[in-house]
Design a protein around this motif. Structure first.
Motif, short mmCIF file in Angstrom:
data_model
loop_
_atom_site.label_atom_id
_atom_site.label_comp_id
_atom_site.label_asym_id
_atom_site.label_seq_id
_atom_site.Cartn_x
_atom_site.Cartn_y
_atom_site.Cartn_z
N LEU A 236 3.26 -8.10 -6.57
CA LEU A 236 3.55 -6.85 -7.26
C LEU A 236 4.71 -6.13 -6.59
O LEU A 236 4.84 -6.13 -5.36
N SER A 237 5.54 -5.54 -7.40
CA SER A 237 6.71 -4.82 -6.89
C SER A 237 6.33 -3.38 -6.58
O SER A 237 5.66 -2.70 -7.38
N GLY A 238 6.74 -2.91 -5.42
CA GLY A 238 6.42 -1.55 -5.01
C GLY A 238 7.05 -0.50 -5.90
O GLY A 238 6.48 0.56 -6.16
N GLN B 248 2.27 1.11 -10.79
CA GLN B 248 1.71 2.40 -11.18
C GLN B 248 0.37 2.60 -10.46
O GLN B 248 -0.47 1.71 -10.45
N ARG B 249 0.19 3.75 -9.89
CA ARG B 249 -1.02 4.04 -9.12
C ARG B 249 -1.84 5.11 -9.83
O ARG B 249 -1.30 6.11 -10.28
N ASP C 98 0.85 -1.19 0.00
CA ASP C 98 0.00 0.00 0.00
C ASP C 98 0.89 1.25 0.00
O ASP C 98 2.10 1.18 -0.20
N GLN C 99 0.27 2.40 0.22
CA GLN C 99 1.01 3.66 0.16
C GLN C 99 2.11 3.75 1.22
O GLN C 99 3.12 4.42 1.03
N THR C 100 1.93 3.04 2.32
CA THR C 100 2.92 3.07 3.41
C THR C 100 3.94 1.94 3.28
O THR C 100 4.83 1.83 4.12
N GLY C 101 3.78 1.08 2.27
CA GLY C 101 4.71 -0.03 2.10
C GLY C 101 4.27 -1.31 2.74
O GLY C 101 4.96 -2.33 2.62
N VAL C 102 3.13 -1.31 3.44
CA VAL C 102 2.62 -2.53 4.08
C VAL C 102 1.96 -3.42 3.03
O VAL C 102 1.20 -2.94 2.17
N CYS D 296 -5.98 -3.81 -7.43
CA CYS D 296 -4.72 -3.96 -8.14
C CYS D 296 -4.81 -5.13 -9.13
O CYS D 296 -5.58 -6.07 -8.92
N PHE D 297 -3.98 -5.05 -10.16
CA PHE D 297 -3.97 -6.06 -11.22
C PHE D 297 -2.54 -6.58 -11.41
O PHE D 297 -1.57 -5.91 -11.05
N PRO D 298 -2.40 -7.79 -11.98
CA PRO D 298 -1.06 -8.36 -12.18
C PRO D 298 -0.16 -7.54 -13.08
O PRO D 298 1.05 -7.76 -13.10
#
Length: 219
Positions: free
Chosen positions: A144-146, A150-151, A66-70, A203-205
Motif C-alpha cells: 500500500l502506498s502511504g 485512506q485512513r 503506519d502513522q509514523t511512516g514505518v 488495512c485492505f488492498p
C-alpha cells in the motif's frame, strides 16, 4: 464331463457326451461380476465429478505504512470455499490480534490481544466492499502506498449486557473465541466521558486502513 447312457434294442450302450451347462454358467457369472464392477466404478466417478473440488487456502501479506511512516506487515488467510477472511494484526510489542470476516453469515469477529473476550458485529456494505478485494484476488503480496492510503476510524460500543453463548456460533467463530466470553457491539461515537479501551488497525488492498476502537457502553 458327464457320463450318458442310451438304450438300444439289445443292450445298454455307454456313450460319452459333454454337457455345456457348467461352462455357460461360468461365463454368465463372470459377465455379471464385470458389469457390477463397471457400474460401481461409474457411479463413484460420477459422484466425484459432481462434488466441487476443494479450494486451497490463500495466504497473503499486506504491507502498509503506519502513522509514523514505518512499514507494518499484516498477514491474511483467505478461504474462498467457506467465504472467510482472517486478518492477523501484530502490535508494536509483537502481540497478535485477529479479525475474522465471515462473509457467508455477515459477521465480523474481533479477538484482540490482552483481552479475555471476543467482540461481534454485523457487516455493513463498506465491510463487504473492503473484503471483496481480498476474497477474489490471487496475489500473495499487497504493497500500500502511504500517499494514497485512506485512513478511517470506527468506534464500537460493547454491549456488556448482551453476552453471546459461544456454542450457538458457527464453527469458525467458535474456534476463534474458544474459552472466551463473546459480546455484541454496535457502531456509535463515544462521548468525551467514555474511555476508549483499545484499538485494532486493519488495512485492505483497496488502500483503506481502518482503526477500530472499542469502548464499553453503560449497563
Amino acid at each position: 464331463m458327464v457320463r450318458c447312457w442310451k438304450h438300444s434294442e439289445n443292450r445298454l450302450e455307454e456313450a460319452r457326451c459333454t454337457s455345456t451347462f457348467p461352462h455357460k454358467a461360468f461365463w454368465v457369472s463372470l459377465s455379471a461380476s464385470l458389469l457390477l464392477v463397471i457400474t460401481v466404478l461409474g457411479l463413484t466417478g460420477h459422484l466425484n465429478l459432481s462434488q466441487p473440488p476443494s479450494q486451497p487456502l490463500q495466504v497473503a501479506r499486506i504491507t502498509f505504512p503506519d502513522q509514523t511512516g514505518v512499514l507494518v506487515n499484516q498477514s491474511v488467510i483467505v478461504d474462498q470455499q467457506n467465504e472467510l477472511v482472517s486478518l492477523s494484526v501484530t502490535s508494536p510489542t509483537n502481540k497478535m490480534s485477529t479479525v475474522l470476516f465471515d462473509i457467508k453469515h455477515g459477521l465480523i469477529c474481533y479477538r484482540p490481544v490482552n483481552q479475555d473476550s471476543c467482540f461481534l458485529r454485523k457487516m455493513d456494505q463498506s465491510n463487504y466492499d473492503n473484503v471483496h478485494s481480498l476474497l477474489h484476488e490471487s496475489q500473495s503480496q499487497f504493497q500500500l502506498s502511504g500517499n494514497e492510503t485512506q485512513r478511517q476510524t470506527e468506534f464500537l460500543g460493547v454491549l456488556a449486557a448482551s453476552q453471546v453463548d459461544v456454542s450457538v456460533l458457527e464453527e469458525p467463530l467458535q474456534a476463534l473465541c474458544q474459552d472466551r466470553s463473546v459480546h455484541w457491539t454496535t457502531r456509535a461515537e463515544p462521548s468525551k466521558q467514555r474511555l476508549v479501551y483499545f484499538c485494532i488497525d486493519i488495512c485492505f488492498p483497496s488502500n483503506i486502513c481502518v482503526s477500530v476502537c472499542f469502548y464499553y457502553l453503560p449497563e
